[in-house]
Scaffold this active site. Structure first.
Site, PDB file in Angstrom:
ATOM      1  N   SER A   1       1.680  -6.349  -4.161  1.00 59.49           N
ATOM      2  CA  SER A   1       2.108  -7.743  -4.351  1.00 59.49           C
ATOM      3  C   SER A   1       3.061  -7.948  -5.515  1.00 59.49           C
ATOM      4  O   SER A   1       3.640  -9.033  -5.648  1.00 59.49           O
ATOM      5  CB  SER A   1       0.893  -8.638  -4.567  1.00 59.49           C
ATOM      6  OG  SER A   1       0.257  -8.854  -3.344  1.00 59.49           O
TER       7      SER A   1
ATOM      8  N   LYS B   1       6.396  -9.227  -4.777  1.00 58.64           N
ATOM      9  CA  LYS B   1       6.640 -10.615  -4.345  1.00 58.64           C
ATOM     10  C   LYS B   1       7.596 -11.390  -5.253  1.00 58.64           C
ATOM     11  O   LYS B   1       8.526 -12.023  -4.758  1.00 58.64           O
ATOM     12  CB  LYS B   1       5.307 -11.351  -4.163  1.00 58.64           C
ATOM     13  CG  LYS B   1       4.519 -10.804  -2.971  1.00 58.64           C
ATOM     14  CD  LYS B   1       3.103 -11.355  -2.894  1.00 58.64           C
ATOM     15  CE  LYS B   1       2.383 -10.762  -1.685  1.00 58.64           C
ATOM     16  NZ  LYS B   1       0.952 -11.038  -1.649  1.00 58.64           N
TER      17      LYS B   1
ATOM     18  N   TYR C   1       7.996  -6.650   5.007  1.00 58.37           N
ATOM     19  CA  TYR C   1       6.932  -6.972   4.031  1.00 58.37           C
ATOM     20  C   TYR C   1       6.034  -5.753   3.790  1.00 58.37           C
ATOM     21  O   TYR C   1       5.748  -5.408   2.642  1.00 58.37           O
ATOM     22  CB  TYR C   1       6.117  -8.173   4.535  1.00 58.37           C
ATOM     23  CG  TYR C   1       4.905  -8.455   3.675  1.00 58.37           C
ATOM     24  CD1 TYR C   1       5.040  -9.045   2.415  1.00 58.37           C
ATOM     25  CD2 TYR C   1       3.624  -8.096   4.099  1.00 58.37           C
ATOM     26  CE1 TYR C   1       3.937  -9.274   1.608  1.00 58.37           C
ATOM     27  CE2 TYR C   1       2.517  -8.327   3.298  1.00 58.37           C
ATOM     28  CZ  TYR C   1       2.675  -8.908   2.055  1.00 58.37           C
ATOM     29  OH  TYR C   1       1.579  -9.133   1.252  1.00 58.37           O
TER      30      TYR C   1
ATOM     31  N   TYR D   1      -3.070 -15.085  -8.394  1.00 62.16           N
ATOM     32  CA  TYR D   1      -3.853 -15.652  -7.292  1.00 62.16           C
ATOM     33  C   TYR D   1      -4.851 -16.689  -7.781  1.00 62.16           C
ATOM     34  O   TYR D   1      -4.530 -17.491  -8.646  1.00 62.16           O
ATOM     35  CB  TYR D   1      -4.579 -14.545  -6.502  1.00 62.16           C
ATOM     36  CG  TYR D   1      -3.654 -13.438  -6.130  1.00 62.16           C
ATOM     37  CD1 TYR D   1      -2.602 -13.687  -5.256  1.00 62.16           C
ATOM     38  CD2 TYR D   1      -3.791 -12.177  -6.659  1.00 62.16           C
ATOM     39  CE1 TYR D   1      -1.725 -12.697  -4.920  1.00 62.16           C
ATOM     40  CE2 TYR D   1      -2.908 -11.172  -6.327  1.00 62.16           C
ATOM     41  CZ  TYR D   1      -1.886 -11.445  -5.456  1.00 62.16           C
ATOM     42  OH  TYR D   1      -1.014 -10.456  -5.137  1.00 62.16           O
TER      43      TYR D   1
ATOM     44  N   VAL E   1      -2.705  -4.990  -5.399  1.00 63.40           N
ATOM     45  CA  VAL E   1      -4.001  -4.390  -5.055  1.00 63.40           C
ATOM     46  C   VAL E   1      -4.087  -2.871  -5.253  1.00 63.40           C
ATOM     47  O   VAL E   1      -5.175  -2.312  -5.185  1.00 63.40           O
ATOM     48  CB  VAL E   1      -4.455  -4.707  -3.610  1.00 63.40           C
ATOM     49  CG1 VAL E   1      -4.941  -6.106  -3.471  1.00 63.40           C
ATOM     50  CG2 VAL E   1      -3.384  -4.378  -2.605  1.00 63.40           C
TER      51      VAL E   1
HETATM   52  O1  DON Z   1      -0.601  -8.064   1.948  1.00 65.37           O
HETATM   53  C1  DON Z   1      -1.316  -7.156   1.534  1.00 65.37           C
HETATM   54  O2  DON Z   1      -2.462  -7.074   1.899  1.00 65.37           O
HETATM   55  C2  DON Z   1      -0.811  -6.106   0.542  1.00 65.37           C
HETATM   56  N1  DON Z   1       0.206  -5.312   1.061  1.00 65.37           N
HETATM   57  C3  DON Z   1      -0.405  -6.717  -0.761  1.00 65.37           C
HETATM   58  C4  DON Z   1      -1.545  -7.443  -1.344  1.00 65.37           C
HETATM   59  C5  DON Z   1      -1.663  -7.462  -2.800  1.00 65.37           C
HETATM   60  O3  DON Z   1      -1.221  -6.622  -3.561  1.00 65.37           O
HETATM   61  C6  DON Z   1      -2.471  -8.572  -3.263  1.00 65.37           C
HETATM   62  N2  DON Z   1      -2.872  -8.308  -4.607  1.00 65.37           N
HETATM   63  N3  DON Z   1      -3.550  -8.480  -5.434  1.00 65.37           N
END
Ligand code: DON
Length: 329
Positions: free
Chosen positions: A70, A73, A195, A247, A265
């Protein structure tokens, strides 16, 4: 912003001390909802600070590769506003904190726009906007731009990409919800692929710190001098990171740390001290919000010791206003 109180050698010692202190924290869980992420070594821990003149202060595994997730983003959002204009982008995605998890299936009541570009609904919308303008070249373009921001050629982790592509049913549902409301163009599967790929770009804690330093340095990479964003759009990016970057922990982060940041993540955290520093940390064990446990606690401590919080008493505000209010006699 406050000047860093410690000279460089003291800053290095502080980074080392905090790294040792938070190495002892072994709480949290490595993400497994993307199966390939579950293979991360839970002990890895790297901390890197890069100043706007390119100096680095580091400890631990700063050269360990992991996927950006993320943290892509804000950088993708920055490209979209840079190329398509902020007004255009904001017609599709709002800038309100959602207070909900990063992968919530929800849109704003009435407008049916995603709440903000730091959560999945908004980020997939941004990928779709970029895809509508660059087509099949979108990911290569994005990778090129991210590489310029980081100051080195980045690449993608094929296994993580495949793993997320295979299992990303929730993101696929989000993409089709966006299509249902006419927020994104028809070729949503291709946009979703962008994405998934952008989340699988490999970085290190040092890369994150350097990317943060590029934002901190008014959009220009401090080492290569390459310009990535205009000053106006750096402000757009940092504002949304400040209110929405962590978040449903964003409010607590603003309270405890008080600087723009973004987590991913895979265990990365990127934070920005405007006009001074980029901070990058990597430690894959996450808390219940999906944020790196050690990354958060180290940033809380660092911010408190260096007076980094935007409302810290040591921050004396606008020097321009100061000159106007207190003109020299
Ligand atoms: O959309 C997703 O599930 C992941 N590729 C990115 C999510 C993410 O890193 C959220 N983070 N804390």
């Amino acid at each position: 912003m406050t000047d860093v109180a410690a000279p460089p050698n003291e800053l290095y010692a502080l980074v080392s001390t905090l790294h040792s202190k938070y190495s002892l924290n072994v709480t949290g869980e490595v993400a497994t909802y993307i199966p390939e992420l579950g293979k991360a070594n839970p002990d890895h821990f790297g901390v890197s600070l890069v100043a706007t003149d390119g100096r680095m202060f580091e400890a631990g595994e700063c050269q360990q590769l992991f996927t950006i997730q993320s943290i892509s983003k804000p950088f993708a959002f920055g490209l979209a506003v840079e190329e398509l204009g902020a007004d255009n982008v904001l017609q599709r995605v709002s800038v309100e904190p959602s207070g909900d998890a990063f992968n919530s299936i929800e849109l704003q009541t009435g407008s049916n726009r995603p709440f903000n570009p730091m959560i999945n609904t908004g980020a997939i919308t941004v990928s779709a906007l970029l895809h509508a303008s660059h087509g099949s070249k979108t990911f290569d373009h994005l990778l090129d731009r991210f590489s310029a921001i980081a100051g080195r050629q980045l690449s993608m982790d094929e296994s993580v990409y495949e793993s997320e592509r295979r299992t990303g049913h929730r993101n696929r549902a989000i993409a089709h919800l966006l299509l249902n409301f006419g927020v994104v163009h028809e070729d949503i599967e291709a946009a979703l692929d962008v994405y998934f790929r952008q989340c699988s770009i490999l970085v290190t804690a040092r890369d994150l710190a350097m990317m943060g330093a590029t934002l901190s340095n008014m959009g220009r990479n401090p080492v290569t001098g390459d310009s990535a964003y205009s000053i106006r759009h750096v402000k757009d990016i940092l504002s949304i990171m400040f209110t929405c970057g962590m978040y449903d922990y964003s409010g607590q982060w603003a309270y405890r740390v008080g600087i723009p940041a973004k987590s991913g993540v895979a265990g990365g955290v990127l934070a920005v001290i405007n006009r001074q520093l980029g901070i990058g940390t990597y430690s894959p064990k996450l808390d219940k919000y999906g944020n790196s446990v050690r990354g958060i606690e180290l940033c809380v401590d660092l911010a408190s010791r260096l007076g980094l919080h935007v409302f810290d008493v040591l921050n004396t505000g606008s020097s321009f206003l100061d000159a106007v209010l207190n003109p020299p006699n």
